[in-house]
Design a protein around this motif. Sequence first.
Motif, short mmCIF file in Angstrom:
data_model
loop_
_atom_site.label_atom_id
_atom_site.label_comp_id
_atom_site.label_asym_id
_atom_site.label_seq_id
_atom_site.Cartn_x
_atom_site.Cartn_y
_atom_site.Cartn_z
N SER A 66 0.81 -1.22 0.00
CA SER A 66 0.00 0.00 0.00
C SER A 66 0.85 1.27 0.00
O SER A 66 0.49 2.25 -0.65
N LYS A 67 1.99 1.29 0.71
CA LYS A 67 2.82 2.50 0.73
C LYS A 67 3.37 2.80 -0.65
O LYS A 67 3.33 3.95 -1.10
N ARG A 68 3.87 1.77 -1.32
CA ARG A 68 4.43 1.99 -2.65
C ARG A 68 3.36 2.50 -3.61
O ARG A 68 3.60 3.44 -4.39
N MET A 69 2.16 1.93 -3.56
CA MET A 69 1.09 2.38 -4.45
C MET A 69 0.63 3.79 -4.10
O MET A 69 0.27 4.58 -4.98
N TRP A 70 0.63 4.13 -2.80
CA TRP A 70 0.25 5.49 -2.39
C TRP A 70 1.21 6.52 -2.96
O TRP A 70 0.79 7.55 -3.48
#
Length: 471
Positions: free
Chosen positions: A66-70
């Motif tokens: 989720s962090k990378r996609m955010w």
Amino acid sequence: MRLIAVVLLGGMLGILNSTMVAVAIDPLSKEFDASITTVGWASTGFLLAVTATIPFTSWAVDRFGSKRMWIIGLSLFLFGSLLSALAWNAESLIGFRVLQGVAAGVLDPLVLVLLARGAGPARAGRVMGLMGVVLSLGPVLGPVAGGAILEGMSWRWMFLLSLPVGLVALVLAVRIVPADPPRGSEESQMRLDVLGLALLGPGFAVLVLALSQSADRGAFTVWQVLLPLIVGVVALIWYAVHALGVRRVPPLIDLRLFKNTSFTASVTVMTLSGLATFASLFALPLYYQQLQGHGTLAAGLLVTPVGLGAALAMPLAGTLSDKIGSRFLAQAGAVVAALGGLFLASVSATANEVWPSLAALVMGLGLGFVGAPTMGSLYRTLPMHLVPQGSSVLYMLNQLGAGIGIALVTVILKTVGDGDVLKGIHGVYWFAIGTLGFLLVATFFLPGRITAPPTAAAPAGEEPQTVPASS
């Protein structure tokens, strides 16, 4: 708390930009010497791109984290904002807005995923209440902000002002959003459901397109509406057959989610809430402009009580739902919202602005008491690994509800009003009251207070253990 602030800051960008451009359609058509219909695709293209991208996000979160996609979503949104500010004609603006919409399709469901993961089931209502403030104010503050910018600055500043805010959100996200490793190690679990992606996102997008076309044309029976409507329905039916079949690659959205009665009730309530909210937000400016003679900016400001009421109610309602459950709060909210709608269903053309504003505030307060507890119940009743899929379903159906609301308003104004604007607006609010009646029925299937949080190993259709709310 820092995580919540950082996530809401980034999420606010997409929500504001989705509505801000709506007030600039006329000046942009003059700037680019293009028709209003053509320039209108700057908003429609954004909305369709958001809808089509959301299903991909639910898979990408598990695949990449989720962090990378955010961070990818924020970076892409900033790039799209810069390009939109530099647009040289209507076609380039539409293309860059579609790029912004793809980024927003990554950010929008991720807001809920990150908040749900950070809060945990015990605080889901409280955190969803804070998220509800952004969701409630975005649709009404976007047009106000856009109108204020256009009063004294170039239209390009609608996009340029997103850059400093977005850069701050990006820097803070790199530092504060916790890294999460991709889930699962089996190759089959990480493979993308390509056919599902080709059917689900575009299927919902063309349904939204059909509703948008019906709103523009004031009818459902023209080919511009029927063609995308048929294509969308066929695509979604095809996806359902595909998703329920036996295959090696997991479906993009597991339809067994709907075996969970609480989940189904939650998304139904939020869909109907979006329908009633956007019907009101679309009709109220017409009342102030066409019957009371106010300009665009003044009408926009007079509509803010709807969003303000919801923004005031959601944090309180969300916190209470963590203690007493969601069902009673959502039921009370539906009744209160209907009372506000009753006044607007009989308001006169010469009424003092104070009274319809108070009625709109009451309606917003009621909808706020529906929204936050319902979103909280959704995340309390899903295993954490299914939260991305649940968020995708919630956002797509909420977008569809908003599109249906706007489309039906235009049809009601044309058929019920038949040239009488006040009669048409009364018809819109009677429709909103009827929608709230169906919503009230759906709230009876919302869960009571949860005694044990769902575990990551729970099957998609399994109900978490609940007890009736103390209410």
